[in-house]
Motif scaffolding. Structure first.
Motif, PDB file in Angstrom:
ATOM      1  N   GLU A 187       0.867  -1.183   0.000  1.00 33.01           N
ATOM      2  CA  GLU A 187       0.000   0.000   0.000  1.00 33.01           C
ATOM      3  C   GLU A 187       0.897   1.223   0.000  1.00 33.01           C
ATOM      4  N   TYR A 188       0.704   2.100  -0.994  1.00 34.46           N
ATOM      5  CA  TYR A 188       1.579   3.264  -1.132  1.00 34.46           C
ATOM      6  C   TYR A 188       0.898   4.523  -0.622  1.00 34.46           C
ATOM      7  N   ASN A 189       1.722   5.505  -0.284  1.00 40.92           N
ATOM      8  CA  ASN A 189       1.171   6.825   0.014  1.00 40.92           C
ATOM      9  C   ASN A 189       0.774   7.507  -1.291  1.00 40.92           C
ATOM     10  N   ASP A 190       0.056   8.594  -1.194  1.00 45.41           N
ATOM     11  CA  ASP A 190      -0.491   9.240  -2.393  1.00 45.41           C
ATOM     12  C   ASP A 190       0.613   9.855  -3.250  1.00 45.41           C
ATOM     13  N   PRO A 191       0.446   9.811  -4.580  1.00 46.71           N
ATOM     14  CA  PRO A 191       1.404  10.507  -5.455  1.00 46.71           C
ATOM     15  C   PRO A 191       1.229  12.011  -5.312  1.00 46.71           C
ATOM     16  N   ILE A 192       2.226  12.769  -5.746  1.00 48.56           N
ATOM     17  CA  ILE A 192       2.182  14.224  -5.551  1.00 48.56           C
ATOM     18  C   ILE A 192       1.084  14.876  -6.385  1.00 48.56           C
ATOM     19  N   SER A 193       0.575  14.170  -7.411  1.00 52.34           N
ATOM     20  CA  SER A 193      -0.467  14.768  -8.254  1.00 52.34           C
ATOM     21  C   SER A 193      -1.707  15.139  -7.436  1.00 52.34           C
TER      22      SER A 193
END
Length: 788
Positions: A187-193
């Motif tokens: 599970e990843y953190n949110d992308p900068i977009s």
């Protein structure tokens, strides 16, 4: 021994094999003709010989439902059969009563216990359940564990080595061991977009009064060095528009970049512990095991994790030093806020990793024109595609929610109680720049039904393809032009004589399709595939990827009959609502670009039109034309025509009049199709990799960065997959090495390890020798030494 005596002994042995129903007629001889040596090979097919049949009662004709056997009952059966190992019939009779779930348990026990009886049980599973034919290590049914990748230190734990360790696997319950080693999903953190792009929040708050205010106010685009003259406004992907150096650097990593985060050792340990606990809770339910049976496994895993954390705390304490998030710095925040106040920030069409900056006035003006507003009074009139509705968003959300519950038993989740917004991304590769309009949202009132219909249509397409393959096998005519990837096209042209290729593109596939035409074509495919045997499409509510045809319905599954699926597709295409400026619009033409089921709906609609045309050619005995058109391949809206120069005359006969097609280029010998560049010469086909973004007049961000908050291994895996892709596509060694050098240099410049990249190249060249053999690479050192 003479031949006659040997034959007599074989006949005598065959007699006793058949008479006794066993593989042990003489001297414990377990070597069986056509089967092999049972005691030597645990997966040998013990039951491939003839099994003696015994007369049995006729019964009452009703099939009894066997209750699920406990683990103790199965082990008791195995112990009882040990004493009767020589009777194949006795073993067969006992195990034949096992249900599929019982066979799962039996197979797991057989794989992790030694002894002849376990070999025989494994053989039974392999014989009577094809599910067990595949090798365990190659099984796609491996279990998985979800771990939050909440900081870069997770890389240092090397969780893959922990979950693949046999000493760890052996501590799992026996039933789960056959589905190991565990796959790790992160599970990843949110992308900068999500922090940078502001189009969604801007459109969510936009009202009619805001539209009038924005369009009535002047902008300062005329004095900006980033002004795009054809539009008279700022429309750019040039990051020099960002004054703050630190912010500019972060944006240069692209929309998909994830800011590295830092956690304390205790937080890291707790996150892994929570992931392990969730895994245990989930699998204990799935396999009906007590959670206590996982305790030794859990203790072992967490012990290794703890030791590795302690090692880094002692030897590399700087690893846990917390560094400030660039986007959280005050000066970066101020710079970003200023940019958002002047521009709409979104991604670029065909270059989704790049940010674009668009004047707010121009962004709103473009949407106003698309939705049918009067340019002078800004009165909402609508047009052929979008019609304004009289009620507000809440009214239509409630109306659709009630219909979904009543007609499809779909309870809309709270997060989906909203309509989609329409937005657009710039096409900076066009001259002048154009807009791609998208009606979609992560959460939407029809989202759940859309997901289910998407699964149904994908399965329907699969069976439609099989139906056409049967026709091809009997007639040699291909009536199914749709392909899943460029590899199918590549395989087709490599096995054919190709003299010329033309490429056509549907310019208005989504926006111009007539809805009645869509409904009719989908209904025709549904009627063609559904039958007495295929009465329902069943989709698991736990896993939407589990989708199959059945002649009955199942609990815990969403089941669609022939009429249900028709109604569901009709509901989706005629209930497409979007919101702009607080006004609700209904889409009356075309299907929304961005919907979950939009792509399969468009593909099946066009595919059925192609099928109908080919069928008409066969009925009219135009076998020559049908044979030539059988070479055609289409990937969604990109169509390739092989060895036929007059396809432009057939377009109106094949496709709806509402669709427009245009030919890409005018050269029949050198063409670009999907990700392939093809050069047709007298010496044959010369094929290389084609990337449309290479033709763009701006730098396109692609691939990953080693400092992004994702596993570093992802970057190396992507590199290896690209090396294999280049090997599959390219026909010449110099073309292959050219592409290899390019991607190698990009990753080296980004900070990836040269040694690991070279190791990936060597592994690819050796593992897929059948792919790279065509280049005549005798020594991989010749490839390595030429790298930049």
């Amino acid at each position: 021994m003479s031949t006659d005596v040997k034959n007599d002994l074989l006949l005598l042995e065959d007699y006793w094999i058949e008479k006794l129903g066993t593989s042990f007629p003489l001297g414990l001889n377990d070597k069986k003709k056509g089967t092999g040596n049972i005691s030597q090979d645990r997966v040998m097919n013990y039951f491939s010989g003839q099994i003696a049949r015994y007369k049995r009662g006729r019964g009452n004709g009703k099939k009894k439902v066997q209750p699920k056997k406990s683990l103790d009952t199965i082990e008791s059966d195995i112990n009882r059969l040990k004493d009767n190992i020589s009777s194949e019939h006795s073993i067969y009779k006992t195990l034949k009563c096992y249900s599929l779930s019982d066979l799962d348990t039996l197979y797991s026990l057989s794989q992790y216990n030694s002894g002849l009886i376990y070999n025989v049980c494994s053989s039974f599973c392999s014989t009577f359940s094809p599910k067990y034919h595949q090798n365990k290590s190659e099984s796609s049914n491996r279990e998985f564990i979800i771990v939050p990748f909440n900081c870069k230190f997770i890389d240092n734990l090397n969780l893959k080595s922990i979950f693949s360790d046999t000493s760890v696997i052996d501590l799992l319950p026996i039933l789960i061991q056959s589905f190991t080693p565990l796959q790790i999903y992160y599970e990843y953190n949110d992308p900068i977009s999500l922090s940078i792009c502001n189009y969604a929040s801007f459109l969510k708050k936009l009202s009619i009064s805001d539209i009038k205010s924005i369009l009535g106010s002047p902008c300062d685009c005329h004095s900006s060095p980033f002004n795009y003259p054809p539009h008279g406004h700022v429309v750019t992907g040039n990051l020099d528009i960002v004054d703050n150096v630190e912010l500019r650097e972060v944006l240069s990593y692209g929309c998909k970049y994830r800011i590295p985060t830092f956690k304390s050792p205790d937080e890291i340990y707790m996150s892994v512990t929570e992931a392990v606990d969730k895994f245990i809770k989930s699998k204990s339910r799935k396999y009906c095991q007590k959670e206590v049976k996982f305790s030794d496994w859990k203790e072992k895993v967490l012990s290794i994790v703890s030791n590795r954390i302690e090692y880094y705390k002692k030897n590399f304490p700087e690893t846990f030093e917390i560094k400030e998030n660039t986007l959280e710095k005050d000066d970066v925040k101020r710079s970003l806020k200023l940019l958002k106040s002047k521009y709409i920030i979104c991604s670029i069409d065909k270059a989704s990793g790049n940010f674009s900056f668009i004047c707010k006035k121009f962004y709103v003006k473009t949407l106003v024109n698309e939705m049918g507003f009067d340019p002078n009074t800004l009165e909402c009139i609508g047009n052929d595609t979008y019609k304004p509705c009289s009620e507000d968003e809440t009214h239509y959300v409630n109306k659709i929610s009630e219909s979904l519950k009543e007609r499809f038993n779909v309870q809309v989740e709270d997060k989906n109680l909203r309509l989609a917004r329409i937005f657009w991304n710039p096409k900076l590769h066009k001259n002048p720049y154009k807009a791609r309009f998208i009606a979609g949202a992560r959460f939407c009132v029809t989202k759940q039904l859309n997901v289910q219909v998407n699964c149904c249509l994908k399965l329907l397409r699969k069976y439609f393809k099989k139906y056409c393959e049967a026709i091809y096998n009997n007639s040699g005519i291909n009536m199914f032009w749709s392909i899943d990837s460029s590899s199918e096209f590549l395989e087709a042209i490599k096995n054919s004589d190709v003299y010329n290729i033309q490429v056509y593109d549907f310019t208005t596939l989504y926006t111009r399709l007539d809805l009645i035409e869509v409904e009719n074509m989908i209904n025709e495919v549904v009627d063609l595939i559904f039958s007495d045997r295929n009465r329902y499409i069943c989709i698991s509510k736990r896993d939407s990827n589990t989708c199959f045809f059945s002649n009955k319905t199942y609990d815990c599954h969403a089941c669609f009959s022939q009429d249900d699926l028709k109604e569901a597709v009709k509901f989706i295409i005629y209930n497409t609502y979007v919101v702009f400026g607080g006004i609700v619009f209904i889409q009356t033409k075309g299907i929304p670009m961005g919907g979950n089921s939009s792509s399969p709906i468009a593909d099946l609609t066009v595919g059925k039109k192609e099928f109908n045309y080919m069928k008409r050619l066969l009925q009219e005995k135009k076998m020559g034309l049908a044979k030539i058109l059988s070479n055609n391949k289409r990937y969604v809206d990109d169509l390739s025509i092989i060895n036929y120069l007059y396809f432009h005359k057939l377009i109106k006969d094949i496709y709806p009049n509402s669709l427009e097609m245009e030919r890409a280029g005018s050269n029949n010998k050198i063409i670009n199709y999907l990700d392939l560049n093809i050069n047709i010469s007298t010496e044959g086909l010369e094929i290389s990799v084609y990337n449309k973004t290479d033709d763009f007049n701006f730098h396109v961000v692609s691939l990953t960065f080693p400092h992004s908050n994702i596993p570093t291994e992802v970057g190396y895996n992507v590199f290896s997959s690209q090396v294999l892709r280049y090997g599959n596509v390219c026909t010449r060694l110099d073309i292959f090495t050219s592409h290899l050098h390019k991607i190698f240099k990009i990753l080296i410049d980004r900070g990836y390890s040269r040694d690991r990249l070279i190791k990936g190249i060597k592994r690819c060249l050796r593992k897929y020798d059948n792919v790279f053999r065509k280049f005549g690479i005798l020594d991989d050192r010749n490839i390595i030494k030429e790298l930049p």
